[in-house]
Design a protein around this motif. Structure first.
Motif, PDB file in Angstrom:
ATOM      1  N   PRO A  33       7.292  -0.865 -14.122  1.00 37.74           N
ATOM      2  CA  PRO A  33       5.744  -0.742 -14.261  1.00 37.74           C
ATOM      3  C   PRO A  33       4.969  -0.027 -14.581  1.00 37.74           C
ATOM      4  O   PRO A  33       4.530   0.742 -13.236  1.00 37.74           O
ATOM      5  CB  PRO A  33       6.321  -2.252 -13.698  1.00 37.74           C
ATOM      6  N   SER A  34       3.407  -0.525 -14.813  1.00 40.17           N
ATOM      7  CA  SER A  34       2.319   0.027 -14.775  1.00 40.17           C
ATOM      8  C   SER A  34       1.949  -0.935 -13.139  1.00 40.17           C
ATOM      9  O   SER A  34       0.450  -0.332 -12.587  1.00 40.17           O
ATOM     10  CB  SER A  34       1.516   0.186 -15.560  1.00 40.17           C
ATOM     11  N   LYS A  35       2.205  -1.734 -12.739  1.00 42.26           N
ATOM     12  CA  LYS A  35       1.208  -2.798 -12.055  1.00 42.26           C
ATOM     13  C   LYS A  35       2.554  -3.648 -11.473  1.00 42.26           C
ATOM     14  O   LYS A  35       3.378  -4.019 -12.065  1.00 42.26           O
ATOM     15  CB  LYS A  35       0.273  -3.669 -12.353  1.00 42.26           C
ATOM     16  N   VAL A  36       1.903  -4.090 -10.312  1.00 38.18           N
ATOM     17  CA  VAL A  36       2.593  -4.991  -9.120  1.00 38.18           C
ATOM     18  C   VAL A  36       1.568  -6.283  -9.097  1.00 38.18           C
ATOM     19  O   VAL A  36       0.875  -5.516  -8.422  1.00 38.18           O
ATOM     20  CB  VAL A  36       3.967  -4.589  -8.784  1.00 38.18           C
ATOM     21  N   LYS A  44       0.550  -1.415   0.330  1.00 42.30           N
ATOM     22  CA  LYS A  44       0.057  -0.357   0.021  1.00 42.30           C
ATOM     23  C   LYS A  44       1.205   1.281  -0.106  1.00 42.30           C
ATOM     24  O   LYS A  44       0.662   1.642  -0.601  1.00 42.30           O
ATOM     25  CB  LYS A  44      -0.964  -0.334   0.648  1.00 42.30           C
ATOM     26  N   GLN A  45       1.753   0.776   1.146  1.00 49.23           N
ATOM     27  CA  GLN A  45       2.968   2.581   0.979  1.00 49.23           C
ATOM     28  C   GLN A  45       3.222   2.364  -0.505  1.00 49.23           C
ATOM     29  O   GLN A  45       4.225   3.799  -0.963  1.00 49.23           O
ATOM     30  CB  GLN A  45       3.915   2.388   1.769  1.00 49.23           C
ATOM     31  N   PHE A  46       3.715   1.429  -1.146  1.00 51.22           N
ATOM     32  CA  PHE A  46       4.223   1.382  -2.469  1.00 51.22           C
ATOM     33  C   PHE A  46       3.784   2.288  -3.443  1.00 51.22           C
ATOM     34  O   PHE A  46       4.679   3.407  -4.828  1.00 51.22           O
ATOM     35  CB  PHE A  46       4.766   0.225  -2.443  1.00 51.22           C
ATOM     36  N   ILE A  85       2.310   3.393  -8.878  1.00 55.48           N
ATOM     37  CA  ILE A  85       2.321   2.053  -9.513  1.00 55.48           C
ATOM     38  C   ILE A  85       0.535   0.837  -8.583  1.00 55.48           C
ATOM     39  O   ILE A  85       1.252   0.361  -7.470  1.00 55.48           O
ATOM     40  CB  ILE A  85       3.517   1.365  -9.468  1.00 55.48           C
ATOM     41  N   ARG A  86       0.048   0.226  -9.636  1.00 53.12           N
ATOM     42  CA  ARG A  86      -1.083  -0.501  -8.917  1.00 53.12           C
ATOM     43  C   ARG A  86       0.079  -0.987  -8.816  1.00 53.12           C
ATOM     44  O   ARG A  86       0.313  -2.337  -8.662  1.00 53.12           O
ATOM     45  CB  ARG A  86      -2.016  -0.567 -10.233  1.00 53.12           C
ATOM     46  N   SER A  87      -0.467  -1.850  -7.793  1.00 57.10           N
ATOM     47  CA  SER A  87      -0.124  -3.438  -7.237  1.00 57.10           C
ATOM     48  C   SER A  87      -1.672  -4.310  -6.432  1.00 57.10           C
ATOM     49  O   SER A  87      -2.923  -3.710  -5.906  1.00 57.10           O
ATOM     50  CB  SER A  87       0.436  -2.557  -5.517  1.00 57.10           C
TER      51      SER A  87
END
Length: 373
Positions: free
Chosen positions: A308-311, A262-264, A270-272
């Protein structure tokens, strides 16, 4: 009045000048007409620029209009409809057809006074054009006013929502602090009621044993035995209280991983995504620590190299081992070499009997596999 009305009036004056050439108007009248047109356009610019003296400039337009008839400037009347609108109709905030009726009715007057066919044809054209331009002016003014009102309404709503969000955040912090106070209060009461009484009872037994030790050894031994039992019960109560207060290891571990993601996401936009399945109770504290450290190192490498755009992070607990995957959709290196951080991930997993694999295809995938002891 708007800029395009000024342009329309300028082209109207030019058209009348060309018509004067066509009808072979005398050079004196043409020069006088040209002077009046230039003066008219100058007054329009002044009205647009110096709004404080608008009434004074409109008075000048009215004087020009009155002088044009005695000077027999018939073709100057072609600008009469546009000048009339400038004099009578300021900027409006609402539209109605009635607002155009009076200027149109008064604008027909030159058609009655002048019988020249060419003049009537051209004048009718300019009269219709002026009415149309005025119609556009009013409609656009109304539309802009509505948009400004809507924008202001949205700004007010946004301000209220932001204020409400701040209030909810403050309320959340107050509720969290209240819960902490209640937990501390409950713990304090429990320690006082259980542990405090046990220690006090044991202390009384010890003091009594000290008093009778020289006189009655058997009685002193009984008191010491009671004191030991009371203290043992107090120790067990402490252990039980701490056990109940301590959160489950799996809940704490999952919360830490989610908080890291969440902090990232908040810091780097960047969506996680996080997913977990299986019996999480099988994961030991040492394994939770390894997974958290590997996640931190994996996210750091993603920021440095992948963009990236998501992780996506997946935790799966199987019968004999645990699989922990960190995947992103960023760019993959042409030649993959392990950095010091990736080597550290391998070393942490190896201490627990596990391994870490890396795959650079369609993004970058880091998989940590650790056996369950």
């Amino acid at each position: 009045m708007r800029t395009y009305k000024l342009i329309f009036d300028g082209f109207s004056g030019l058209a009348v000048l060309l018509l004067s050439f066509y009808l072979r108007v005398s050079s004196e009248k043409m020069a006088l007409y040209l002077f009046f047109v230039l003066l008219y356009l100058t007054l329009l610019i002044c009205i647009e620029t110096f709004s404080r003296y608008e009434l004074l400039f409109k008075l000048g337009l009215l004087i020009m209009l009155i002088l044009s008839f005695p000077l027999d400037l018939t073709y100057y009347c072609l600008l009469f409809p546009s000048m009339l609108v400038t004099l009578l109709k300021p900027d409006q905030t609402s539209f109605s057809w009635n607002s155009l009726v009076f200027p149109c009715a008064l604008g027909i007057l030159p058609l009655i006074l002048e019988r020249n066919d060419w003049f009537q044809l051209m004048y009718t054209f300019f009269l219709i054009g002026t009415v149309f331009i005025q119609f556009l002016l009013i409609k656009m003014t109304v539309l802009l006013a509505k948009k400004e009102q809507e924008a202001e309404r949205l700004r007010i709503q946004t301000g209220k929502l932001r204020e409400r969000l701040d209030q909810l955040e403050a309320q959340k912090m107050e509720d969290k602090y209240l819960i902490q106070l209640e937990e501390r209060n409950a713990l304090s009461h429990r320690i006082h009621d259980e542990l405090g009484h046990s220690l006090s009872g044991g202390l009384i037994q010890l003091e009594a044993a000290k008093l009778v030790l020289q006189k009655d050894v058997q009685k002193a031994e009984e008191l010491l035995t009671n004191a030991i039992q009371i203290n043992q019960a107090g120790i067990e109560s402490i252990k039980q209280t701490l056990k109940e207060m301590k959160p489950p290891q799996e809940s704490l571990g999952i919360t830490r991983l989610k908080q890291e993601l969440k902090q990232f996401e908040m810091e780097y936009q960047i969506r996680s995504f996080f997913g977990a399945r299986g019996v999480l109770e099988k994961i030991s504290p040492a394994i939770w620590y390894c997974l958290q450290q590997n996640l931190t190192e994996g996210l750091t490498n993603i920021l440095k190299h992948a963009k990236p755009s998501k992780v996506s992070v997946q935790l799966v607990v199987l019968n004999k081992f645990i699989r922990f995957e960190i995947q992103n959709d960023g760019k993959t290196p042409e030649q993959f070499t392990k950095s010091l951080g990736l080597v550290g991930m391998e070393e942490r997993a190896a201490k627990l009997g596990g391994s870490v694999t890396f795959r650079a295809k369609n993004g970058f995938l880091v998989t940590t596999v650790i056996p369950i002891q």
